[in-house]
Design a protein around this motif. Sequence first.
Motif, short mmCIF file in Angstrom:
data_model
loop_
_atom_site.label_atom_id
_atom_site.label_comp_id
_atom_site.label_asym_id
_atom_site.label_seq_id
_atom_site.Cartn_x
_atom_site.Cartn_y
_atom_site.Cartn_z
N VAL A 191 0.83 -1.21 0.00
CA VAL A 191 0.00 0.00 0.00
C VAL A 191 0.87 1.26 0.00
N SER A 192 2.02 1.21 0.67
CA SER A 192 2.91 2.37 0.68
C SER A 192 3.40 2.70 -0.72
N PHE A 193 3.83 1.67 -1.45
CA PHE A 193 4.34 1.91 -2.80
C PHE A 193 3.20 2.24 -3.77
N VAL A 194 2.06 1.57 -3.61
CA VAL A 194 0.91 1.89 -4.45
C VAL A 194 0.44 3.32 -4.17
N GLY A 195 0.50 3.74 -2.91
CA GLY A 195 0.15 5.11 -2.56
C GLY A 195 1.05 6.12 -3.24
N MET A 196 2.36 5.80 -3.30
CA MET A 196 3.29 6.69 -4.01
C MET A 196 2.98 6.74 -5.50
N MET A 197 2.55 5.61 -6.06
CA MET A 197 2.12 5.60 -7.46
C MET A 197 0.94 6.52 -7.68
N VAL A 198 -0.04 6.46 -6.78
CA VAL A 198 -1.23 7.29 -6.90
C VAL A 198 -0.86 8.77 -6.84
N LEU A 199 0.00 9.12 -5.88
CA LEU A 199 0.40 10.52 -5.73
C LEU A 199 1.17 11.02 -6.95
N SER A 200 2.14 10.22 -7.42
CA SER A 200 2.92 10.65 -8.58
C SER A 200 2.05 10.71 -9.83
N SER A 201 1.11 9.77 -9.96
CA SER A 201 0.20 9.78 -11.12
C SER A 201 -0.70 11.00 -11.08
N ALA A 202 -1.22 11.33 -9.89
CA ALA A 202 -2.08 12.51 -9.75
C ALA A 202 -1.29 13.78 -10.07
N ILE A 237 3.02 6.07 -19.07
CA ILE A 237 3.18 5.69 -17.66
C ILE A 237 1.84 5.73 -16.93
N LEU A 238 1.03 6.74 -17.22
CA LEU A 238 -0.28 6.85 -16.58
C LEU A 238 -1.18 5.69 -16.99
N LEU A 239 -1.09 5.28 -18.26
CA LEU A 239 -1.86 4.13 -18.72
C LEU A 239 -1.44 2.86 -17.97
N LEU A 240 -0.14 2.68 -17.81
CA LEU A 240 0.37 1.52 -17.06
C LEU A 240 -0.07 1.58 -15.60
N MET A 241 -0.02 2.76 -15.01
CA MET A 241 -0.42 2.91 -13.61
C MET A 241 -1.89 2.52 -13.42
N GLY A 242 -2.75 3.02 -14.32
CA GLY A 242 -4.17 2.70 -14.21
C GLY A 242 -4.44 1.22 -14.35
N PHE A 243 -3.79 0.59 -15.33
CA PHE A 243 -3.96 -0.85 -15.54
C PHE A 243 -3.43 -1.63 -14.35
N PHE A 244 -2.28 -1.20 -13.83
CA PHE A 244 -1.69 -1.88 -12.68
C PHE A 244 -2.61 -1.81 -11.47
#
Length: 306
Positions: A191-202, A237-244
């Motif tokens: 969740v920590s790393f996924v949270g960082m993904m969400v923040l960087s994607s936003a 990268i955003l497309l990959l993040m959403g799919f991930f």
Amino acid sequence: MSAMFTYVIINKCIVFQAGIGISANTFLFVFCICTFLNCRPKPSELITGHLALIHIVMLFSVIILVSPDLFESLNFQNDVKCKAFFYMNRVMRSLSIFTTCLLSVLQAITISPSSSCLVRFKQKSRRFIFHMLFYIWSLSLSFNSNMIFYTVNYSNMTKNNFLILGKYCAFLAINSIIRSLFSILSIFMDVSFVGMMVLSSAYMVILLYKHRRQSQHLHSTSLSLRTSPEKRATQTILLLMGFFMVMYWVDLIISSSCTMLWEYNPIILGVQRLVVNLYATVSPLVLISSDKRITNALQNAWQKCH
């Protein structure tokens, strides 16, 4: 009979999916190696090559685990094989999450404006990457070490206090406190790393929106053309993040429910493996199709052949 037939079909789908993923990731990895040899690679290319290598090993371990004949053909004890390949698979899965997060954060740093506090990391990004790669490898190897101790070959066992994971391998029953501790630590890390993904994607979405408004306001075609490669990379990268994100939460729901009930239906296990491996299969295809150098090289090769 129908359940067994479904299980066999799912396993064949897993092998087919893994074969496509290994081929695509190998192509991407070889391209990254060629780039390293011919010129100074970008930090994002280092991470992309690392991610491709992780997915190759991850998908290879899955093929071994779902193919009884291939599993049996390896000349060492089944117990050792279960521990080795399940540990390898879980480590690679964790590395896939961490490396994807690193790729997202790096892209956010790359496109950040000069006024941003992130701009100071641009010059240090290469050194930062190697430090982070060492860090995520250390985390993955240590936090998944329980797989070595609790994964066993159950074919010669008579006890029923284990969670079956395939024809040969299973998890031993763990004390509920220890199991909860490992689950909490694992979920916290993910969740920590996924949270960082969400923040960087936003953050990237906000930057793209601001850039679009600025371009429309200035009517500057030169600005749009100059930033289009970065914009295209960011959109990829955003497309990959959403799919991930979608694949991750589906996997988490299935895994958590089965672990809590201490019961894994073989069909559910097969579906979970398909979901987990889908990102490793699709991500190289997305990265390949979005890289103009690769698509141009493939088009030139196609034209020469015809």
